[in-house]
Design a protein around this motif. Structure first.
Motif, PDB file in Angstrom:
ATOM      1  N   PHE A  19      12.175   5.264   3.160  1.00 22.86           N
ATOM      2  CA  PHE A  19      11.384   5.913   4.214  1.00 22.86           C
ATOM      3  C   PHE A  19      10.063   6.445   3.661  1.00 22.86           C
ATOM      4  O   PHE A  19       9.182   6.804   4.423  1.00 22.86           O
ATOM      5  CB  PHE A  19      12.151   7.068   4.868  1.00 22.86           C
ATOM      6  N   ARG A  20       9.930   6.478   2.325  1.00 27.59           N
ATOM      7  CA  ARG A  20       8.746   7.120   1.749  1.00 27.59           C
ATOM      8  C   ARG A  20       7.571   6.164   1.586  1.00 27.59           C
ATOM      9  O   ARG A  20       6.424   6.615   1.470  1.00 27.59           O
ATOM     10  CB  ARG A  20       9.102   7.721   0.386  1.00 27.59           C
ATOM     11  N   GLY A  21       7.808   4.867   1.544  1.00 32.81           N
ATOM     12  CA  GLY A  21       6.717   3.911   1.384  1.00 32.81           C
ATOM     13  C   GLY A  21       6.083   3.953   0.011  1.00 32.81           C
ATOM     14  O   GLY A  21       4.891   3.686  -0.129  1.00 32.81           O
ATOM     15  N   GLU A  22       6.867   4.269  -1.034  1.00 31.86           N
ATOM     16  CA  GLU A  22       6.318   4.389  -2.387  1.00 31.86           C
ATOM     17  C   GLU A  22       6.820   3.315  -3.340  1.00 31.86           C
ATOM     18  O   GLU A  22       6.167   3.037  -4.348  1.00 31.86           O
ATOM     19  CB  GLU A  22       6.678   5.755  -2.981  1.00 31.86           C
ATOM     20  N   ALA A  23       7.969   2.714  -3.056  1.00 32.16           N
ATOM     21  CA  ALA A  23       8.634   1.893  -4.057  1.00 32.16           C
ATOM     22  C   ALA A  23       7.807   0.668  -4.446  1.00 32.16           C
ATOM     23  O   ALA A  23       7.514   0.458  -5.635  1.00 32.16           O
ATOM     24  CB  ALA A  23      10.016   1.473  -3.559  1.00 32.16           C
ATOM     25  N   LEU A  24       7.438  -0.168  -3.475  1.00 34.60           N
ATOM     26  CA  LEU A  24       6.748  -1.411  -3.801  1.00 34.60           C
ATOM     27  C   LEU A  24       5.418  -1.180  -4.525  1.00 34.60           C
ATOM     28  O   LEU A  24       5.160  -1.798  -5.566  1.00 34.60           O
ATOM     29  CB  LEU A  24       6.543  -2.255  -2.537  1.00 34.60           C
ATOM     30  N   PRO A  25       4.518  -0.322  -4.021  1.00 31.54           N
ATOM     31  CA  PRO A  25       3.272  -0.100  -4.772  1.00 31.54           C
ATOM     32  C   PRO A  25       3.513   0.514  -6.150  1.00 31.54           C
ATOM     33  O   PRO A  25       2.769   0.213  -7.091  1.00 31.54           O
ATOM     34  CB  PRO A  25       2.465   0.841  -3.873  1.00 31.54           C
ATOM     35  N   GLU A  30       0.841  -1.188   0.000  1.00 32.32           N
ATOM     36  CA  GLU A  30       0.000   0.000   0.000  1.00 32.32           C
ATOM     37  C   GLU A  30       0.882   1.246   0.000  1.00 32.32           C
ATOM     38  O   GLU A  30       1.963   1.256   0.585  1.00 32.32           O
ATOM     39  CB  GLU A  30      -0.930   0.015   1.219  1.00 32.32           C
ATOM     40  N   ARG A  31       0.401   2.305  -0.664  1.00 33.95           N
ATOM     41  CA  ARG A  31       1.184   3.541  -0.726  1.00 33.95           C
ATOM     42  C   ARG A  31       1.375   4.148   0.659  1.00 33.95           C
ATOM     43  O   ARG A  31       0.472   4.158   1.491  1.00 33.95           O
ATOM     44  CB  ARG A  31       0.486   4.575  -1.630  1.00 33.95           C
TER      45      ARG A  31
END
Length: 596
Positions: free
Chosen positions: A95-101, A74-75
């Motif tokens: 740290f941004r939580g953007e890569a996987l989604p 999840e973003r």
């Protein structure tokens, strides 16, 4: 109904993917950094078709429980930070939580993971940003992420990808940077089922730098000023390259791109390093997290410093101390700082002046000016500006080039300091810069041959092998047709070298390695333009290093031949870089000076 609405989740993820995921190397970078943040000591990357068909990243890190595995897609879901203050005390890559989604939105992704104490693993599958499918799975401890068919649902993005070799080279470069950042971790790269590269864990940064930049003599430079610590492993100045491709910068263990910092490293060599060239090596910079902002770009490859000028000056001077001892460099000038004391008019650029700088908050000593970016060959001059320079003159100045055969009509008198040809003409003495003249002739002939696709080549008896970086090899392969049209025949011999089999006959004076590096420098500068627009710049650089140079002794016959060769050339008053070929001293001026 209002016109403003929330974007669908899949569309928002694809927009984010446009900033995070440029090519397979971007996928590898993000997944490898996740593995390192998870405590991995071994990371394996597998590619198929350069990463377009498959990227698989496997690690032996801590793994995730089922609930975390699903949430990770999840973003803005991350384990790295919890509050805004954490942004200024980061000790992780992500740290941004953007890569996987973002990756999942433009591929077919499967994540398999198992925690250290879990009885079974978890598999999460997502296709093109759809709903994740979660199920139990047998798995080794750690995490494996498979990314298949990258950009399968965004064909407009996929068509911008390069050849398989080029994309694989970018992946190799991304892994090299990861290996430099973590010497204590082993990295393995497999291409199409075959082992390609490996970086086994080592005890020190010095060992890793030597391992990563094989074949170079690297000198260690250690420095400390205030809270800053610097460790650099740099090659001699004669190994410097045009552009920063051979210089790797790491700030707090994070690989970064920062041109002012690169310039500071180059300036540490002082006057012995040719303008526009950068050393080969690795520079580790460690400083308090609150003095550097890494939240600048989604790719996390750019940073901002709290006091950039003070930092760059400290880096330059600390490095210079070690480099001066290693390479016997001359001393640097006194430190200076930048100030612009007056406001310019709307049509006038600020007039920079150097004045004593303010006290340094880090106690790093006096600050210096931030050097302007090195101008590229394209920015310095164009053929049009050469024409203007050749024809611009005072109204009452004599016309130097009227009529055919002007240069051939001059009487060669002598060569001075193995640099200038002194000749007499009907109205004065003419001093010819032999290198500028020869460069102009060589450029003209190269350009004519290139335009007519009739470049004469000379095959080498023994191919000359030139050691390069994987990205440089990829760039030459990617521009293979254009390179061949320039009369340079080469073939890749492994991921880190090319063999030069033939060079233009007109450039037999130049070493094949120099020709290849000139080509790479101009291809890099021309990366955002069609090659045809930059061909003259490439030819000009090649002509510069393939011509008679200052210091070459010429016979009378050679000097006369050079003069005659100038006559049929357009704008023969200047070399391709805009330097004047000829200077005239009229007889009337001579008479005036001696009082006749």
């Amino acid at each position: 109904m209002g016109r403003i609405h929330r974007l669908p989740v899949d569309l928002a993820n694809q927009i984010a993917a446009g900033e995070v995921v440029e090519r397979p190397a971007s996928v590898v970078k993000e997944l490898v950094e996740n593995a390192l943040d998870a405590g991995a000591t071994r990371v394996k990357v597998e590619l198929e078709q350069g990463g377009v068909a498959l990227v698989r990243v496997s690690d032996d890190g801590g793994g995730m429980p089922p609930e975390d595995a699903a949430l990770a897609l999840e973003r803005h879901a991350t384990s790295k930070i919890e509050r805004k203050e954490d942004l200024f005390a980061l000790h992780t890559f992500g740290f941004r939580g953007e890569a996987l989604p973002s990756i999942a939105s433009v591929s077919r992704l499967k994540l398999t993971t198992r925690g250290r104490d879990a009885a079974e693993g978890t598999e999460v599958a997502v296709e093109g940003g759809g709903q994740p499918r979660v199920r139990p799975s047998g798995a080794a401890m750690g995490t494996s992420v498979e990314v298949r068919d990258l950009f399968f649902n965004v064909p407009a993005r996929r068509k911008f990808l390069k050849s398989t070799g080029t994309e694989a080279a970018h992946v190799s470069e991304a892994m090299l940077l990861a290996a430099l950042s973590r010497p204590d971790v082993s990295f393995f790269l497999v291409r199409d089922g075959r082992a390609a590269r490996e970086w086994l864990r080592v005890a020190t940064r010095r060992e890793r730098a030597a391992q990563a930049i094989d074949g170079e003599r690297l000198e260690v430079c250690l420095g400390e000023r205030g809270p800053m610590r610097i460790e650099a492993h740099l090659a001699p100045p004669e190994r410097a390259r045009a552009g920063t491709v051979g210089l790797h910068l790491l700030v707090n263990g994070r690989p970064v791109r920062d041109r002012p910092l690169s310039r500071a490293v180059a300036q540490a060599y002082g006057s012995v390093l040719e303008s526009g060239r950068y050393p080969v090596g690795v520079v580790y910079l460690d400083l308090p997290p609150d003095q550097v902002d890494v939240n600048v770009h989604p790719q996390k490859a750019e940073v901002r410093f709290a006091d950039g000028r003070a930092l760059f000056d400290a880096v330059m001077r600390e490095l210079h101390e070690g480099l001066a001892r290693a390479f016997n460099l001359p001393a640097l000038g006194a430190p200076r700082s930048w100030s612009s004391p007056r406001s310019p008019s709307s049509s006038e650029a600020p007039a920079p002046q150097f004045v004593p700088g303010p006290p340094d908050p880090w106690d790093l000593g006096p600050t210096s000016d931030e050097a302007p970016a090195q101008e590229s060959l394209a920015e310095r001059t164009t053929l049009t500006s050469m024409a203007d320079a050749a024809t611009a003159r005072p109204v009452d100045a004599p016309v130097l080039f009227e009529g055919a055969g002007f240069y051939a009509s001059l009487d060669f008198l002598a060569q001075v300091r193995a640099t200038f040809l002194v000749c007499s003409g009907s109205d004065g003495l003419y001093i010819i810069d032999q290198h500028a003249a020869a460069e102009r002739v060589t450029f003209h002939r190269l350009r004519q041959a290139f335009l007519s696709r009739s470049m004469a080549t000379q095959r080498l008896l023994i191919p000359d092998v030139v050691e390069l970086l994987p990205a440089e090899v990829a760039a030459l392969e990617e521009n293979g047709d254009e390179v061949a049209a320039l009369g340079v025949e080469l073939r890749a011999v492994g991921p880190n070298a090319v063999a030069v089999h033939a060079v233009p006959t007109l450039l037999m004076r130049a070493r094949p390695e120099r020709i290849v590096r000139d080509l790479l420098a101009e291809l890099d500068r021309a990366a955002k333009r069609p090659f045809g627009d930059a061909a003259d710049l490439v030819l000009a650089t090649m002509a510069c290093h393939g011509s008679i140079r200052a210091g070459d002794v010429l016979s009378k016959e050679e000097a006369v031949a050079l003069l005659r060769a100038l006559d049929p050339i357009d704008f023969a008053g200047h070399c391709p870089h805009g330097r004047p070929v000829v200077t005239r001293i009229g007889y009337d001026e001579l008479e005036r000076r001696v009082g006749r």
